[in-house]
Design a protein around this motif. Structure first.
Motif, PDB file in Angstrom:
ATOM      1  N   TYR A   1       2.418   4.029  -7.944  1.00  0.00           N
ATOM      2  CA  TYR A   1       2.027   3.013  -6.239  1.00  0.00           C
ATOM      3  C   TYR A   1       4.024   3.067  -6.368  1.00  0.00           C
ATOM      4  O   TYR A   1       4.678   3.188  -5.489  1.00  0.00           O
ATOM      5  CB  TYR A   1       1.883   1.260  -6.893  1.00  0.00           C
TER       6      TYR A   1
ATOM      7  N   SER B   1       0.651  -1.250  -0.114  1.00  0.00           N
ATOM      8  CA  SER B   1       0.273  -0.153   0.006  1.00  0.00           C
ATOM      9  C   SER B   1       0.768   0.818  -0.013  1.00  0.00           C
ATOM     10  O   SER B   1       1.859   1.826   0.740  1.00  0.00           O
ATOM     11  CB  SER B   1      -0.812   0.225   1.409  1.00  0.00           C
TER      12      SER B   1
ATOM     13  N   LYS C   1       6.409   4.179  -3.533  1.00  0.00           N
ATOM     14  CA  LYS C   1       7.433   2.911  -3.433  1.00  0.00           C
ATOM     15  C   LYS C   1       9.113   3.580  -3.755  1.00  0.00           C
ATOM     16  O   LYS C   1       9.372   3.902  -2.724  1.00  0.00           O
ATOM     17  CB  LYS C   1       6.468   2.109  -3.869  1.00  0.00           C
TER      18      LYS C   1
ATOM     19  N   TYR D   1      -0.908   1.296 -10.682  1.00  0.00           N
ATOM     20  CA  TYR D   1      -0.044   0.512  -9.643  1.00  0.00           C
ATOM     21  C   TYR D   1       1.877   1.665 -10.454  1.00  0.00           C
ATOM     22  O   TYR D   1       2.542   1.912  -9.604  1.00  0.00           O
ATOM     23  CB  TYR D   1       0.309  -0.884 -10.188  1.00  0.00           C
TER      24      TYR D   1
ATOM     25  N   ALA E   1      -1.768  -2.252  -3.164  1.00  0.00           N
ATOM     26  CA  ALA E   1      -2.047  -2.085  -4.745  1.00  0.00           C
ATOM     27  C   ALA E   1      -0.663  -3.391  -4.622  1.00  0.00           C
ATOM     28  O   ALA E   1      -0.218  -4.083  -3.736  1.00  0.00           O
ATOM     29  CB  ALA E   1      -0.422  -1.043  -5.504  1.00  0.00           C
TER      30      ALA E   1
END
Length: 299
Positions: free
Chosen positions: A214, A169, A218, A211, A179
């Motif tokens: 994400y 996440s 990330k 994504y 995700a």
């Protein structure tokens, strides 16, 4: 451990269900909450049971995804999985989970045993229907091996693999956003793969573009550094090329709009309390026939 609290989160699948049927959304994310507890009320218990029901197409997709996850993880451990081994494993899992569902083993352990919609609602598929699903799973793995992807992945170093089918996440404007890329690797670019056992859909690109957001959060990337690659496993000779993602600002607008609609059906936004009256059935009545919540959705 403190008592779990139901908070508003977002994922592509949650947003999709909200758009398809707000009643099903209510059952999935609100009515079922706490249904695992011994003192839960009847609606919560039943909604929780139905939340965990899977249809046959989802079952096949899960089996294929778990098989590829196992193949890739085994490869990273320096071992190999032959096509025959992969096919045998898939067949074993299909038989095992089918028997779990047919025997209602989920009644003793709902999280670790399959509960198929077709068994729950006593719609036993014909032998031909079941055989077609099994062929779909086996052929998907065959196509995966035949595509050359395994050979390409085996040439990479272990550190090139960022995540393999793990739920994660990120924070999107204060909301926990989930995700789960099926595979993320780093080569000259960051590549996000998604294994599909269904037919191609325009929504697939939007899902993978979420994504990208994400990956940006990330790994601190520029969106231009991320490739998205949907893999349609049931198609022989499928493409392994990257596709053009949706612009990142459009993705953000989509998620913001989805969250705004979800908040609009809440009685209490701070405590995530929903107004069931604002969650009507889908107007597309054809959806109801294969909805897992039809047992409790009676009006």
């Amino acid at each position: 451990m403190g008592k779990l609290k139901n908070v508003l989160t977002w994922s592509f699948s949650r947003g999709r269900l909200f758009n398809e049927c707000r009643r099903a959304y209510y059952y999935q994310y609100y009515a079922s909450w706490g249904g695992w507890e011994r003192n839960s009320d009847e609606l919560a218990r039943k909604a929780y049971i139905l939340k965990n029901v899977r249809n046959m197409d989802a079952w096949i997709g899960d089996i294929v995804h778990q098989a590829i996850k196992w193949i890739l993880r085994t490869m990273l451990n320096g071992e190999g999985v032959t096509l025959d081994q992969a096919r045998n494993t898939i067949k074993h899992q299909l038989v095992k989970t089918w028997e779990q569902s047919r025997s209602s083993a989920w009644e003793k352990n709902i999280k670790n045993n399959l509960n198929l919609l077709e068994h729950y609602y006593k719609r036993e598929p014909t032998r031909e229907e079941l055989s077609r699903r099994i062929r779909k799973a086996v052929e998907s793995i065959y196509n995966f091996y035949n595509s050359g992807l395994i050979d390409n992945f085996s040439k990479l170093e272990k550190e090139n693999f960022l995540t393999i089918d793990e739920l994660d996440s990120f924070n999107f404007e204060g909301v926990k956003t989930f995700a789960i890329p099926d595979l993320a690797i780093k080569t000259n670019k960051y590549c996000l793969y998604d294994w599909k056992t269904g037919k191609p859909s325009e929504k697939d690109v939007l899902q993978l573009s979420c994504y990208v957001l994400y990956a940006v959060s990330k790994w601190g990337l520029d969106p231009e550094d991320v490739n998205i690659i949907p893999i349609y496993l049931t198609q022989k000779g499928f493409s392994t090329d990257a596709v053009m993602p949706v612009n990142i600002d459009i993705v953000k607008t989509h998620i913001r709009g989805s969250l705004a609609e979800m908040r609009a059906v809440l009685l209490d936004v701070k405590n995530n309390k929903i107004d069931a009256k604002l969650c009507p059935k889908a107007e597309d009545s054809w959806r109801c026939k294969n909805c897992k919540f039809q047992e409790i959705c009676l009006d």
